[in-house]
Motif scaffolding. Structure first.
Motif, PDB file in Angstrom:
ATOM      1  N   ILE A  16      41.769  51.794  32.491  1.00 40.32           N
ATOM      2  CA  ILE A  16      40.886  50.684  32.873  1.00 40.32           C
ATOM      3  C   ILE A  16      39.561  51.241  33.359  1.00 40.32           C
ATOM      4  O   ILE A  16      39.478  52.395  33.778  1.00 40.32           O
ATOM      5  CB  ILE A  16      41.524  49.806  33.980  1.00 40.32           C
ATOM      6  N   PRO A  17      38.492  50.423  33.334  1.00 32.88           N
ATOM      7  CA  PRO A  17      37.186  50.911  33.806  1.00 32.88           C
ATOM      8  C   PRO A  17      37.067  50.766  35.322  1.00 32.88           C
ATOM      9  O   PRO A  17      37.832  50.044  35.971  1.00 32.88           O
ATOM     10  CB  PRO A  17      36.205  49.972  33.088  1.00 32.88           C
ATOM     11  N   TRP A  18      36.078  51.496  35.874  1.00 31.89           N
ATOM     12  CA  TRP A  18      35.734  51.280  37.289  1.00 31.89           C
ATOM     13  C   TRP A  18      35.338  49.800  37.489  1.00 31.89           C
ATOM     14  O   TRP A  18      34.835  49.153  36.584  1.00 31.89           O
ATOM     15  CB  TRP A  18      34.554  52.157  37.698  1.00 31.89           C
ATOM     16  N   TRP A 189      58.836  44.939  32.799  1.00 28.83           N
ATOM     17  CA  TRP A 189      57.410  44.707  32.989  1.00 28.83           C
ATOM     18  C   TRP A 189      56.944  43.527  32.130  1.00 28.83           C
ATOM     19  O   TRP A 189      57.375  43.354  31.002  1.00 28.83           O
ATOM     20  CB  TRP A 189      56.609  45.946  32.578  1.00 28.83           C
ATOM     21  N   GLU A 190      56.047  42.747  32.686  1.00 30.35           N
ATOM     22  CA  GLU A 190      55.384  41.678  31.940  1.00 30.35           C
ATOM     23  C   GLU A 190      53.897  41.749  32.256  1.00 30.35           C
ATOM     24  O   GLU A 190      53.500  42.032  33.386  1.00 30.35           O
ATOM     25  CB  GLU A 190      55.942  40.302  32.342  1.00 30.35           C
ATOM     26  N   ILE A 191      53.042  41.500  31.273  1.00 33.31           N
ATOM     27  CA  ILE A 191      51.593  41.585  31.485  1.00 33.31           C
ATOM     28  C   ILE A 191      50.924  40.369  30.855  1.00 33.31           C
ATOM     29  O   ILE A 191      51.316  39.915  29.775  1.00 33.31           O
ATOM     30  CB  ILE A 191      51.033  42.896  30.898  1.00 33.31           C
ATOM     31  N   LEU A 192      49.934  39.827  31.564  1.00 34.79           N
ATOM     32  CA  LEU A 192      49.229  38.652  31.072  1.00 34.79           C
ATOM     33  C   LEU A 192      47.890  39.018  30.432  1.00 34.79           C
ATOM     34  O   LEU A 192      47.091  38.151  30.129  1.00 34.79           O
ATOM     35  CB  LEU A 192      48.978  37.670  32.230  1.00 34.79           C
ATOM     36  N   GLU A 193      47.651  40.328  30.253  1.00 32.87           N
ATOM     37  CA  GLU A 193      46.422  40.741  29.591  1.00 32.87           C
ATOM     38  C   GLU A 193      46.680  42.050  28.863  1.00 32.87           C
ATOM     39  O   GLU A 193      47.318  42.943  29.391  1.00 32.87           O
ATOM     40  CB  GLU A 193      45.304  40.922  30.627  1.00 32.87           C
ATOM     41  N   THR A 194      46.165  42.189  27.646  1.00 30.53           N
ATOM     42  CA  THR A 194      46.459  43.362  26.816  1.00 30.53           C
ATOM     43  C   THR A 194      45.459  44.475  27.094  1.00 30.53           C
ATOM     44  O   THR A 194      44.330  44.218  27.549  1.00 30.53           O
ATOM     45  CB  THR A 194      46.373  42.976  25.328  1.00 30.53           C
ATOM     46  N   PRO A 195      45.848  45.719  26.789  1.00 25.52           N
ATOM     47  CA  PRO A 195      44.895  46.833  26.934  1.00 25.52           C
ATOM     48  C   PRO A 195      43.644  46.645  26.096  1.00 25.52           C
ATOM     49  O   PRO A 195      42.567  47.059  26.490  1.00 25.52           O
ATOM     50  CB  PRO A 195      45.706  48.046  26.460  1.00 25.52           C
ATOM     51  N   GLN A 196      43.774  45.989  24.914  1.00 20.05           N
ATOM     52  CA  GLN A 196      42.588  45.779  24.091  1.00 20.05           C
ATOM     53  C   GLN A 196      41.565  44.905  24.810  1.00 20.05           C
ATOM     54  O   GLN A 196      40.347  45.119  24.714  1.00 20.05           O
ATOM     55  CB  GLN A 196      42.978  45.111  22.753  1.00 20.05           C
ATOM     56  N   LEU A 197      42.092  43.875  25.542  1.00 21.35           N
ATOM     57  CA  LEU A 197      41.177  43.012  26.278  1.00 21.35           C
ATOM     58  C   LEU A 197      40.499  43.774  27.418  1.00 21.35           C
ATOM     59  O   LEU A 197      39.327  43.559  27.717  1.00 21.35           O
ATOM     60  CB  LEU A 197      41.938  41.792  26.828  1.00 21.35           C
ATOM     61  N   ILE A 198      41.252  44.688  28.013  1.00 16.81           N
ATOM     62  CA  ILE A 198      40.661  45.505  29.087  1.00 16.81           C
ATOM     63  C   ILE A 198      39.520  46.343  28.531  1.00 16.81           C
ATOM     64  O   ILE A 198      38.454  46.460  29.144  1.00 16.81           O
ATOM     65  CB  ILE A 198      41.738  46.405  29.731  1.00 16.81           C
ATOM     66  N   GLU A 199      39.735  46.950  27.341  1.00 15.12           N
ATOM     67  CA  GLU A 199      38.678  47.760  26.760  1.00 15.12           C
ATOM     68  C   GLU A 199      37.474  46.896  26.390  1.00 15.12           C
ATOM     69  O   GLU A 199      36.322  47.334  26.454  1.00 15.12           O
ATOM     70  CB  GLU A 199      39.206  48.501  25.538  1.00 15.12           C
ATOM     71  N   THR A 200      37.737  45.658  25.991  1.00 16.17           N
ATOM     72  CA  THR A 200      36.633  44.740  25.705  1.00 16.17           C
ATOM     73  C   THR A 200      35.817  44.486  26.965  1.00 16.17           C
ATOM     74  O   THR A 200      34.581  44.462  26.941  1.00 16.17           O
ATOM     75  CB  THR A 200      37.187  43.398  25.169  1.00 16.17           C
TER      76      THR A 200
END
Length: 602
Positions: A16-18, A189-200
């Motif tokens: 994830i970004p700062w 584990w369950e996640i409501l946001e994907t790594p691709q969205l984080i990179e976006t």
């Protein structure tokens, strides 16, 4: 250009970004630790400053033990002060109460400390199981304020919530306030946001940073958008859609920027502003911005007059760029770089003012410190030139005498009586040279102050220490020491430098004052506003009372080129000026002297 991402240590989240703020829901303590331990382990291994805030679910001791099981060399990180593990009472509560601004300021203060100490950034997790219904609303406001407060900064913040204490509404409220939400229930584990969205989002953050660098262009773009919105209002069918898009575009720009933005109407009322502008208003004026607030009401009389002149100039079509400072609530100055432009309607008439400001306080402090250090170095070079001249003079005189006397002693026509006299003069020159070298060694040796850290100093104790060091000489020469520090006995200063000053003045008075036998040294002090005044007098006993009747004799700047004491007084003067003080001298009856030293209390 891709923004650098930071590893979280949590597989389902990845990198994830700062500036990321996410949350985690858990059921059991095991679920909680399975996320927090790798989260902080990864932060430590990547040179990040870590803060773990525990709650009733996990004690500080349990957290330390769990982390130590995965990080065997945890003690090394503690020694380096890379991690803090605190209870929620020590972090969130002030006098038993949760105060939003205090917590956010604590995070920013810790970030500044981390960066100053060479860490890459700050990683923080708080377990929120301690909250109750009374604090829930205030805490949601805190969660909402975190996003703009940490945007673009080297911060990663995660919040942990216990599902058993959350209603469905609570979960929804929490999820909407975080960039991503993860949950671990029954080991899954369950996640409501994907790594691709984080990179976006990382790419969007990068675009925001590039936008900040093009500050002037952004301001013109804001003016263009404002004019475009006004034009689109005439198109009835497309007006609502276009207006909504423009508003969302504008809000995204101003809310995610580190630049404060305020849009005023022609009567100085705030029409639009971003979160950071409101935050800076609170810091500078003690009041957050509100829609339609009359801005001059926040200023003092001088500020209102300057703002009125500025508004008149901008509404006449001018653009202004300047630096301004305001006293914050703790009386420290806050500096801003301000850019102001008129907002024109379709007819070219100024109907408002757009104002953008960036906080340059840190740059100003760095600039001020640089100027101060440059001045000190210039002065130090001048002092070194003076010292070199004094030392050259003090050494040259006895050496010249010794060379001349030695040549005369080598002569063949010197009688025994003349030779004895010449030898006596030669030994006097040797003793003089020895005194100069002794004084030089004393200055250089005592100048090796181990620490320049200021501390509270008891003057009575300090002078007693110096007197004890010189006790054999004081006793041998029947020196009388008189001190009176009743009016001002304490000062916050550098102990090694003050010890050096008193040692040099006392020993110098003994060496050059023996002709006033039996000599008397009197040291007194008094407080004058924010300064400590120290008087140092050396008398012959016969002139001691006369010395108290010389108030009409004015003080003069100290002359370090005086042949009798140049090298010693150079060291004294140099150290007093380094401490921010000054020294002057006047002559007392019977060849006595009085030094007057001014030093700052802090």
């Amino acid at each position: 250009m891709k923004q650098t991402l930071r590893p979280t240590g949590i597989e389902v989240i990845g990198n994830i970004p700062w500036g990321t703020h996410f949350c985690h829901f858990y059921q059991t303590e095991e679920d909680l630790l399975s996320m927090q331990v790798p989260f902080f382990q990864t932060g430590l291994e990547n040179n990040e400053y870590c803060i773990w805030v525990t709650s009733e679910q996990t004690t500080v001791e349990n957290a330390i033990n769990a982390l130590k099981a995965k990080v065997p060399d945890l003690d090394v990180y503690y020694k380096r002060e890379s991690i803090e593990i605190l209870s929620h009472r020590d972090w969130y509560l002030t006098n038993g109460r949760f105060e939003l601004d205090n917590v956010i300021q604590s995070i920013l203060d810790r970030l500044r400390i981390a960066l100053d100490r060479g860490f890459e950034g700050l990683r923080l997790n708080g377990d929120e199981a301690w909250m109750d219904d009374k604090t829930w609303h205030d805490f949601l406001e805190y969660e909402s304020s975190l996003n703009p407060a940490i945007a673009g900064k080297r911060l990663i913040i995660s919040c942990s919530y216990q599902l058993a204490k959350c209603t469905a509404t609570n979960v929804l409220d929490i999820a909407l306030l975080h960039e991503s939400v993860v949950s671990k229930r029954k080991g899954r584990w369950e996640i409501l946001e994907t790594p691709q969205l984080i990179e976006t989002k990382a790419q969007l953050n990068l675009e925001r940073e590039l936008l900040e660098k093009r500050f002037a262009k952004s301001t013109r773009e804001l003016s263009r958008i404002t004019q475009q919105v006004k034009k689109e209002r005439s198109e009835r069918k497309k007006a609502m859609v276009s207006l909504r898009k423009s508003q969302l575009h504008l809000k995204t720009i101003v809310d995610t920027a580190d630049i404060a933005f305020v849009l005023f109407d022609s009567d100085s009322h705030a029409l639009l502003f971003n979160t950071i502008a409101s935050y800076w208003s609170t810091l500078s004026f003690g009041v957050p911005l509100k829609k339609d607030i009359y801005f001059p009401d926040l200023l003092n009389e001088k500020g209102r007059s300057r703002f009125s002149e500025m508004m008149d100039a901008v509404l006449s079509g001018q653009s202004l760029n300047y630096e301004a400072s305001y006293q914050s609530q703790d009386d420290s100055p806050e500096w801003y770089q301000v850019s102001i432009h008129p907002v024109m309607d379709d007819d070219g008439k100024a109907v408002g003012v757009s104002c953008a400001a960036s906080n340059i306080t840190r740059d100003k402090l760095v600039e001020s410190e640089h100027e101060r250090l440059s001045g000190q170095w210039v002065q130090r070079n001048k002092d070194l030139d003076k010292f070199a001249f004094i030392l050259s003079h003090d050494l040259r005189a006895p050496l010249a005498n010794m060379l001349g006397l030695a040549k005369m002693l080598k002569g063949t026509n010197v009688s025994e009586s003349e030779k004895s006299e010449l030898e006596g003069l030669l030994f006097q020159s040797i003793e003089k040279l020895d005194d100069v070298v002794h004084n030089l060694n004393r200055i250089l040796e005592l100048d090796r102050t181990p620490s320049l850290k200021k501390e509270n100093i008891d003057l009575t104790e300090l002078v007693n220490e110096v007197s004890a060091q010189l006790k054999p000489v004081i006793k041998q020469n029947a020196i009388r020491m008189v001190t009176d520090f009743n009016r001002a006995n304490n000062i916050n200063s550098v102990r090694g430098y003050l010890y050096n000053i008193f040692y040099n003045l006392i020993s110098n008075s003994i060496i050059f004052g023996l002709q006033m036998k039996p000599p008397v040294i009197e040291i007194t002090s008094e407080k004058e506003k924010d300064r400590l005044i120290i008087y140092f007098k050396s008398f012959g006993k016969a002139n001691y009372l006369k010395g108290k009747k010389t108030e009409h004799v004015s003080y003069k700047k100290i002359n370090v080129s005086d042949k009798s004491n140049g090298t010693v007084l150079y060291g004294v003067k140099n150290k007093i000026e380094f401490l921010g003080g000054s020294i002057s001298v006047r002559t007392l009856p019977g060849s006595g002297k009085e030094f007057r030293m001014e030093l700052p209390f802090e």
